[in-house]
Design a protein around this motif. Structure first.
Motif, PDB file in Angstrom:
ATOM      1  N   GLU A 149     -15.018   9.620   6.500  1.00  0.00           N
ATOM      2  CA  GLU A 149     -13.677   9.801   5.933  1.00  0.00           C
ATOM      3  C   GLU A 149     -12.926   8.469   5.919  1.00  0.00           C
ATOM      4  OE1 GLU A 149     -12.169  14.274   6.872  1.00  0.00           O
ATOM      5  OE2 GLU A 149     -12.520  13.000   8.621  1.00  0.00           O
ATOM      6  N   VAL A 150     -13.119   7.658   6.952  1.00  0.00           N
ATOM      7  CA  VAL A 150     -12.482   6.334   6.982  1.00  0.00           C
ATOM      8  C   VAL A 150     -13.009   5.481   5.831  1.00  0.00           C
ATOM      9  CG1 VAL A 150     -12.107   4.224   8.325  1.00  0.00           C
ATOM     10  CG2 VAL A 150     -12.164   6.446   9.483  1.00  0.00           C
ATOM     11  N   ARG A 151     -14.313   5.506   5.620  1.00  0.00           N
ATOM     12  CA  ARG A 151     -14.904   4.725   4.529  1.00  0.00           C
ATOM     13  C   ARG A 151     -14.380   5.201   3.176  1.00  0.00           C
ATOM     14  NH1 ARG A 151     -18.900   1.260   3.830  1.00  0.00           N
ATOM     15  NH2 ARG A 151     -19.577   1.442   5.994  1.00  0.00           N
ATOM     16  N   GLN A 152     -14.279   6.511   3.000  1.00  0.00           N
ATOM     17  CA  GLN A 152     -13.790   7.045   1.736  1.00  0.00           C
ATOM     18  C   GLN A 152     -12.333   6.648   1.512  1.00  0.00           C
ATOM     19  OE1 GLN A 152     -15.619   8.726  -0.656  1.00  0.00           O
ATOM     20  NE2 GLN A 152     -13.755   8.337  -1.832  1.00  0.00           N
ATOM     21  N   PHE A 153     -11.546   6.687   2.586  1.00  0.00           N
ATOM     22  CA  PHE A 153     -10.146   6.271   2.503  1.00  0.00           C
ATOM     23  C   PHE A 153     -10.060   4.806   2.080  1.00  0.00           C
ATOM     24  CE2 PHE A 153      -6.425   4.365   4.658  1.00  0.00           C
ATOM     25  CZ  PHE A 153      -5.407   5.112   4.094  1.00  0.00           C
ATOM     26  N   TYR A 154     -10.906   3.960   2.681  1.00  0.00           N
ATOM     27  CA  TYR A 154     -10.920   2.533   2.350  1.00  0.00           C
ATOM     28  C   TYR A 154     -11.307   2.330   0.889  1.00  0.00           C
ATOM     29  CZ  TYR A 154     -12.329  -2.393   2.443  1.00  0.00           C
ATOM     30  OH  TYR A 154     -12.462  -3.727   2.178  1.00  0.00           O
ATOM     31  N   MET A 196       0.844  -1.180   0.000  1.00  0.00           N
ATOM     32  CA  MET A 196       0.000   0.000   0.000  1.00  0.00           C
ATOM     33  C   MET A 196       0.882   1.233   0.000  1.00  0.00           C
ATOM     34  SD  MET A 196      -2.684   1.274   2.883  1.00  0.00           S
ATOM     35  CE  MET A 196      -1.374   1.293   4.079  1.00  0.00           C
ATOM     36  N   LEU A 197       0.549   2.191  -0.871  1.00  0.00           N
ATOM     37  CA  LEU A 197       1.291   3.425  -0.934  1.00  0.00           C
ATOM     38  C   LEU A 197       0.524   4.511  -0.215  1.00  0.00           C
ATOM     39  CD1 LEU A 197       2.426   3.323  -4.661  1.00  0.00           C
ATOM     40  CD2 LEU A 197       3.769   2.741  -2.640  1.00  0.00           C
ATOM     41  N   LEU A 198       1.089   5.005   0.874  1.00  0.00           N
ATOM     42  CA  LEU A 198       0.501   6.123   1.589  1.00  0.00           C
ATOM     43  C   LEU A 198       1.324   7.360   1.312  1.00  0.00           C
ATOM     44  CD1 LEU A 198      -0.235   4.549   5.061  1.00  0.00           C
ATOM     45  CD2 LEU A 198      -1.844   5.028   3.237  1.00  0.00           C
ATOM     46  N   LYS A 199       0.655   8.510   1.357  1.00  0.00           N
ATOM     47  CA  LYS A 199       1.367   9.760   1.132  1.00  0.00           C
ATOM     48  C   LYS A 199       2.332  10.017   2.273  1.00  0.00           C
ATOM     49  CE  LYS A 199      -2.760  11.685  -0.113  1.00  0.00           C
ATOM     50  NZ  LYS A 199      -3.699  12.783  -0.140  1.00  0.00           N
ATOM     51  N   LYS A 256      -7.737  -0.611  12.326  1.00  0.00           N
ATOM     52  CA  LYS A 256      -6.463  -0.464  11.610  1.00  0.00           C
ATOM     53  C   LYS A 256      -6.609   0.512  10.443  1.00  0.00           C
ATOM     54  CE  LYS A 256      -4.847  -5.175  12.548  1.00  0.00           C
ATOM     55  NZ  LYS A 256      -6.116  -5.678  13.098  1.00  0.00           N
ATOM     56  N   ILE A 257      -7.717   0.375   9.708  1.00  0.00           N
ATOM     57  CA  ILE A 257      -7.949   1.256   8.566  1.00  0.00           C
ATOM     58  C   ILE A 257      -8.137   2.697   9.050  1.00  0.00           C
ATOM     59  CG2 ILE A 257      -9.529   1.775   6.661  1.00  0.00           C
ATOM     60  CD1 ILE A 257     -10.079  -1.312   6.620  1.00  0.00           C
ATOM     61  N   LYS A 258      -8.833   2.854  10.167  1.00  0.00           N
ATOM     62  CA  LYS A 258      -9.006   4.196  10.732  1.00  0.00           C
ATOM     63  C   LYS A 258      -7.659   4.801  11.093  1.00  0.00           C
ATOM     64  CE  LYS A 258     -11.133   6.675  14.592  1.00  0.00           C
ATOM     65  NZ  LYS A 258     -11.945   6.552  15.838  1.00  0.00           N
ATOM     66  N   ARG A 259      -6.777   3.993  11.681  1.00  0.00           N
ATOM     67  CA  ARG A 259      -5.453   4.497  12.053  1.00  0.00           C
ATOM     68  C   ARG A 259      -4.662   4.929  10.828  1.00  0.00           C
ATOM     69  NH1 ARG A 259      -3.879   0.330  14.193  1.00  0.00           N
ATOM     70  NH2 ARG A 259      -2.111  -0.356  12.957  1.00  0.00           N
ATOM     71  N   LEU A 260      -4.741   4.138   9.753  1.00  0.00           N
ATOM     72  CA  LEU A 260      -4.053   4.503   8.512  1.00  0.00           C
ATOM     73  C   LEU A 260      -4.652   5.763   7.901  1.00  0.00           C
ATOM     74  CD1 LEU A 260      -3.630   1.011   6.806  1.00  0.00           C
ATOM     75  CD2 LEU A 260      -1.876   2.361   7.964  1.00  0.00           C
ATOM     76  N   ALA A 261      -5.975   5.879   7.965  1.00  0.00           N
ATOM     77  CA  ALA A 261      -6.634   7.054   7.397  1.00  0.00           C
ATOM     78  C   ALA A 261      -6.248   8.318   8.164  1.00  0.00           C
ATOM     79  CB  ALA A 261      -8.154   6.864   7.425  1.00  0.00           C
ATOM     80  N   LEU A 262      -6.178   8.211   9.485  1.00  0.00           N
ATOM     81  CA  LEU A 262      -5.786   9.363  10.288  1.00  0.00           C
ATOM     82  C   LEU A 262      -4.327   9.723  10.028  1.00  0.00           C
ATOM     83  CD1 LEU A 262      -6.508  11.441  12.434  1.00  0.00           C
ATOM     84  CD2 LEU A 262      -5.875   9.760  14.192  1.00  0.00           C
ATOM     85  N   GLN A 263      -3.494   8.696   9.899  1.00  0.00           N
ATOM     86  CA  GLN A 263      -2.087   8.940   9.577  1.00  0.00           C
ATOM     87  C   GLN A 263      -1.958   9.671   8.243  1.00  0.00           C
ATOM     88  OE1 GLN A 263       0.465   5.597   8.230  1.00  0.00           O
ATOM     89  NE2 GLN A 263       1.715   6.050  10.018  1.00  0.00           N
TER      90      GLN A 263
END
Length: 480
Positions: free
Chosen positions: A184-189, A1-4, A434-441
């Motif tokens: 926002e978490v759902r949109q990130f997912y 996974m590529l995160l900014k 976990k997804i929420k944590r990644l989205a917040l990050q």
């Protein structure tokens, strides 16, 4: 996974390495340019540029300079500690130093202050941590860092700690009000689904039953009486609290005469029992003995500075008798026998017999402090936990384990693996936290990127020599 990562490509995968290097590198430039003509000298004709290079000025960020030797020593320190730079380049390391200096510079502009006493209190621990690499020789340590005295070294470490504290507080200020909504978490997912969902490794659910030997009332009263005697000797006979702590206290602060990091009413870090007593004292007053999860204390309030309290304490732990230890061991043996013969389930036994309040009401299940769920990724599991469960099959119960922690010098426990989740592609329902944590990050990275872009544009920055050829992710060279 590529995160900014918006500031440098290696921010996530190399962050531990960089923090390690910068924490122990006592030679990062902390000099402050106080006169405009010093800054102007960096822009003089080529004939003068050689003099600048000789001085080793690699960059200027606001009021701070970065020396060529800063980067060289960072790299040398990483290698000296056995670190592997891998594919990390000089430009990437240099970019991280630029970021830290930008944070520290802006913190000063925003009137962020540091706690000098708390920063200086870290120095002994830092020196003790690095001395073993020089066979305990202060002379060798000073020679390596090209310092003439221990005081000179300590002063430079202080400047490093101060700069780091300013940078950390600046980052906290930038991110303080950032939250994330379920939408926002759902949109990130959903965005991740388009790019390719990440894979989470094997995860385990672990449960425990803990039996702690009971402390007798006589043992408790004995330490209370000792603490009262220390207090009386100090108040009536002029004895030194610091000396008493040095000789008698039973925690790590004894080496500093019981001195603890400065307490702040707005950012309390001690346990509630300790805070309630410390904040109720007058300056110069010693408390009566009181109990916390760690034992029994008396506290001396040395100084009050606004919201900040300087305190010392003496901690005594009641003695645990051999009879109490044998009784606890017998109890947990009996609990294990009941579980193995099917008389009671592990979860019910935890609820009925375990002394660990944090886990007993969840049937003994351990909560992952990072994810706040019950899942522990196998490759990231705490070493102590992994050692205790590595040979267990699912629902198999360990033998009785004797252990200890900060609160208890001895206790007995059973552990079991209640569930095993195989490696799997991220699932919104199962892996929501976990997804929420990644989205917040990811949202944090966006905020940091925006802040850096705006701050770089408004801050004097000068990059010299070979570093002008670096391909930075952030616009340090201020190119259009």
């Amino acid at each position: 996974m590529l995160l900014k990562t918006n500031n440098s490509k290696f921010m996530i995968k190399e962050v531990a390495l960089l923090v390690f290097a910068l924490f122990f590198n006592f030679s990062l430039g902390q000099e402050i340019i106080k006169e405009e003509k010093k800054i102007a000298s960096l822009n003089k004709p080529k004939s003068d540029s050689n003099r600048v290079k000789a001085d080793g000025v690699a960059a200027v960020v606001g009021g701070n300079i970065i020396l060529e030797s800063d980067l060289d020593r960072s790299i040398a320190q990483i290698k000296a500690q056995g670190g592997d730079l891998g594919e990390t380049t000089r430009c990437q390391l240099f970019g991280k130093i630029l970021e830290d200096k930008l944070y520290a510079h802006q913190a000063v502009q925003d009137s962020i202050t540091v706690n000098e006493l708390q920063i200086r209190s870290q120095i002994d621990q830092q020196i003790e941590g690095i001395l073993p690499n020089f066979n305990g020789s202060m002379a060798d340590l000073l020679k390596y860092y090209k310092k003439n005295s221990e005081d000179e070294l300590r002063e430079e470490i202080y400047e490093i700690n101060k700069s780091t504290s300013l940078a950390n507080q600046m980052q906290e200020k930038i991110l303080a009000d950032i939250e994330i909504t379920p939408e926002e978490v759902r949109q990130f997912y959903n965005n991740l689904k388009k790019e390719g969902l990440p894979t989470f490794g094997v995860e385990l659910n672990v449960a425990e039953i803990v039996v702690i030997p009971e402390v007798t009332e006589a043992s408790k009263q004995e330490v209370i009486n000792k603490l009262k005697e220390y207090k009386r000797d100090i108040e009536e006979n002029g004895a030194s609290f610091t000396t008493k702590a040095l000789f008698y206290s039973q925690d790590g602060s004894k080496v500093d005469g019981g001195k603890l990091p400065t307490m702040n009413r707005k950012r309390p870090r001690m346990v509630k029992e300790f805070r309630d007593v410390a904040f109720s004292l007058r300056e110069g007053e010693i408390s009566e003995p009181f109990e916390s999860p760690f034992g029994y204390h008396i506290v001396f309030l040395e100084k009050i500075r606004g919201q900040e309290y300087d305190v010392r304490h003496i901690l005594l732990r009641p003695e645990i008798t051999q009879d109490a230890i044998e009784k606890a061991k017998k109890e947990i043996d009996e609990v294990r026998a009941k579980i193995t013969d099917g008389s009671i389930s592990f979860a019910d036994a935890a609820r009925e017999f375990s002394d660990r309040k944090e886990t007993k009401f969840e049937g003994g299940k351990l909560i992952n402090p990072v994810t706040q769920d019950f899942n522990f990724e196998l490759t990231k599991m705490d070493t102590d936990i992994y050692t205790q469960i590595q040979d267990l099959k699912d629902n198999e119960i360990s033998d009785v384990i004797q252990d200890q922690d900060r609160e208890n010098p001895i206790f007995f426990k059973l552990v079991t693996v209640t569930d095993r989740i195989d490696e799997h592609e991220a699932d919104f329902a199962r892996d929501y936290l976990k997804i929420k944590r990644l989205a917040l990050q990811n949202k944090h990275f966006d905020a940091i990127g925006k802040w850096q872009k705006e701050t770089i544009e408004s801050t004097f920055i000068k990059i010299n020599g070979e570093y002008r050829d670096c391909e930075f992710t952030s616009n340090w060279l201020k190119k259009e």
